[in-house]
Enzyme design. Structure first.
Site, PDB file in Angstrom:
ATOM      1  N   ALA A  13       0.660  -1.252   0.061  1.00  7.52           N
ATOM      2  CA  ALA A  13       0.040   0.172  -0.001  1.00  7.52           C
ATOM      3  C   ALA A  13       0.944   1.383   0.088  1.00  7.52           C
ATOM      4  CB  ALA A  13      -0.957  -0.059   1.158  1.00  7.52           C
ATOM      5  N   LYS A  75      -2.401 -14.800 -13.992  1.00  8.58           N
ATOM      6  CA  LYS A  75      -3.783 -15.412 -13.465  1.00  8.58           C
ATOM      7  C   LYS A  75      -4.584 -15.193 -14.405  1.00  8.58           C
ATOM      8  CE  LYS A  75      -7.179 -14.085  -9.871  1.00  8.58           C
ATOM      9  NZ  LYS A  75      -7.384 -13.017  -8.994  1.00  8.58           N
ATOM     10  N   PRO A  93     -13.215 -16.543 -15.084  1.00  5.58           N
ATOM     11  CA  PRO A  93     -12.193 -16.014 -16.060  1.00  5.58           C
ATOM     12  C   PRO A  93     -12.215 -14.663 -16.049  1.00  5.58           C
ATOM     13  CG  PRO A  93     -13.725 -17.064 -17.348  1.00  5.58           C
ATOM     14  CD  PRO A  93     -14.154 -17.157 -15.768  1.00  5.58           C
ATOM     15  N   LEU A 345      -4.892  -1.620   3.961  1.00  5.24           N
ATOM     16  CA  LEU A 345      -5.881  -2.503   5.242  1.00  5.24           C
ATOM     17  C   LEU A 345      -6.063  -1.413   6.271  1.00  5.24           C
ATOM     18  CD1 LEU A 345      -3.273  -5.595   5.549  1.00  5.24           C
ATOM     19  CD2 LEU A 345      -5.419  -5.375   4.227  1.00  5.24           C
ATOM     20  N   GLY A 357      -7.502  -7.123  -2.403  1.00  4.16           N
ATOM     21  CA  GLY A 357      -6.993  -6.227  -1.455  1.00  4.16           C
ATOM     22  C   GLY A 357      -6.159  -5.232  -2.673  1.00  4.16           C
ATOM     23  N   ILE A 358      -5.390  -5.439  -3.307  1.00  3.30           N
ATOM     24  CA  ILE A 358      -4.693  -4.714  -4.243  1.00  3.30           C
ATOM     25  C   ILE A 358      -5.371  -3.708  -5.175  1.00  3.30           C
ATOM     26  CG2 ILE A 358      -2.796  -4.629  -6.167  1.00  3.30           C
ATOM     27  CD1 ILE A 358      -1.223  -6.921  -4.612  1.00  3.30           C
TER      28      ILE A 358
END
Length: 512
Positions: A13, A75, A93, A345, A357-358
């Site tokens: 972050a 990914k 996907p 966070l 999160g990212i």
């Protein structure tokens, strides 16, 4: 003019914020980042959204430049295992559904599809690439989807018009180190020191950060990247934190870094496998896997969770150290208070499912640049930033609750509770509608949160929340074009599997 920004906390972050602000404003804004050498990083966020390419392109960084330095992998989506029944799986996907005569292939699958083949294998090309462990890039670096390659330049999430077909896996600590070097080279002041005190002026605004060895660090705007502690936004300014544990009970995780025995293969997807009291992630990096168990301590102890994780992903490897993490699930009522903005966070977290999160970090930073204040501190800018950040988090919350409510698994107390636990009223209405027709732009969560209607429908169909019947309108439309499109999906998938290198083969090449 706002001339100086002080970021408290490093990690993903902190260094994403520092590097992005420096890329956006250059020498016009001074940026200082202070972090303690003694504060450990969470390091769970090793999977991302496909939209992260906007971040790196904004910084002027080519994938081949940074990815090998961060143990990176590709990914193409998430493989959900055992969420409905043992041995069953499906993929979520990065691929929008094709449309025929105004209706998506998912609609046509309900009317025409081969029910002996899972929905995701009938309607998407990407699932075949996942099954065959293919790279999304040819050996010459070209992308398997025409027209999406090339740099996006200084673009943001709001400018995403086409669905990019992949995201990244990487070592989050390595990314933080890479971005730290990038930021420092461009003028960010890096202070390694412990924060002893947060100073406030007569209005209650933050005036300085006092460090043990470097004295007071003063600034106009302060960014809290101190993680779940919320040192500035919560502990100093008293920001109210809204817990989501009434609808999302997972509040702990245990993680392992597991060497891969087979070094010539990599899965190009994240795996989320349902477990007795939560789910287990597998994130393939170039030379190891990141594994972890996200669970609720209402149903299992940390010791039991660690044992279940080790048996699932690293039997016989009791030498591998485990990292136990307490998670604060929810968001701040306001993540921008006075002259302090919380990112990461310290602002919000809704568990690692779907790798948000990212994404939250990227979204918050982009919005901060768009709503960057001046010496007037116009409260409208702060209110709009808070509104957009809150909407993004609340939308993801709804989407994640859908995963648990639509899953058919009911074999343990945890999964039985997931069926009856409280859920947002709006989501209850959406799920009721999804029992009759697929959702669309008008019926998913209405504010930007990173997930499009195809994602909501993919999860519902994959988990077993299938409309009772196809749309009646399809009975009156010639199905020839839809049948042809299903055939094209199969042909395109076969052609890509034949043409593309394996994920490991391509990454080994760019890693030298």
């Amino acid at each position: 003019m706002i001339r100086s920004v002080v970021i408290v906390g490093g990690g993903t972050a902190g260094w994403m914020t520092a590097s992005y602000l420096k890329a956006a404003f250059g020498e016009r804004v001074d940026v200082t980042l202070v972090e303690s050498a003694q504060v450990s990083r969470i390091g769970v966020g090793e999977a991302t959204f496909s939209t992260l390419r906007h971040f790196f392109d904004y910084l002027g960084l080519d994938e081949a430049e940074w990815l090998p330095k961060c143990a990176g992998g590709y990914k193409l989506g998430i493989r959900f295992e055992n969420w409905s029944a043992p041995g069953e799986y499906f993929y979520h996907p990065f691929e929008r559904l094709r449309v025929v005569d105004g209706f998506s292939l998912a609609d046509w699958w309900l009317r025409l599809g081969d029910r002996n083949r899972p929905f995701d294998r009938e309607c998407f090309v990407t699932t075949a690439l996942c099954e065959a462990k293919r790279s999304p890039r040819m050996m010459d670096g070209s992308l398997f989807v025409a027209g999406l390659d090339g740099s996006l330049g200084r673009s943001t999430l709001a400018e995403q018009r086409a669905q990019f077909p992949y995201a990244y896996h990487f070592d989050a600590d390595a990314v933080a180190r890479f971005l730290a070097d990038y930021a420092v080279e461009r003028g960010v002041r890096h202070v390694i020191d412990n924060v002893a005190h947060i100073g406030q002026d007569e209005r209650g605004w933050i005036s300085h950060v006092r460090t043990e060895a470097h004295g007071d660090l003063t600034g106009d705007l302060f960014v809290d990247c101190t993680g779940f502690r919320g040192l500035l936004i919560n502990q100093t300014l008293g920001g109210e934190f809204i817990s989501f544990q009434d609808v999302l009970p997972n509040n702990r995780a245990v993680a392992l870094r597991v060497p891969r025995d087979e070094v010539t293969e990599m899965n190009p997807y994240t795996t989320a496998a349902a477990a007795s009291a939560g789910w287990i992630w597998t994130i393939p990096l170039f030379r190891r896997n990141g594994n972890g168990y996200v669970y609720s301590d209402e149903f299992i102890t940390p010791e039991q969770a660690e044992r279940e994780l080790r048996e699932a992903v690293a039997p016989g490897r009791d030498d591998l150290p485990a990292n136990h993490i307490r998670m604060r699930i929810g968001r701040n009522q306001e993540s921008w208070i006075n002259n302090c903005v919380a990112v990461g966070l310290s602002s919000a977290f809704v568990e690692p499912l779907e790798s948000t999160g990212i994404f939250f970090i990227q979204h918050a930073i982009e919005q901060l640049v768009k709503y960057f204040p001046d010496e007037r501190w116009d409260p409208t800018l702060r209110r709009e930033w808070n509104r957009r950040v809150a909407h993004a988090v609340d939308g993801v919350k709804e989407f994640l609750v859908l995963h648990y409510r639509s899953a058919r698994r009911e074999d343990t107390p945890y999964w039985k509770e997931a069926k009856v636990r409280t859920m947002p009223d709006a989501l209850a209405a959406r799920l009721e509608l999804a029992g009759s027709v697929l959702l669309d732009e008008e019926t998913v969560y209405p504010h930007f949160h990173g997930f499009e209607p195809y994602s909501w429908n993919t999860m519902n169909l994959g988990l077993g929340n299938v409309p009772a019947a196809p749309r009646p309108a399809l009975e009156h439309i010639d199905p020839a074009a839809a049948r042809a499109e299903f055939a094209r999906v199969r042909a395109d998938a076969a052609a890509m599997v034949a043409a593309l290198p394996s994920c490991y083969e391509y990454l080994a090449a760019i890693n030298g």
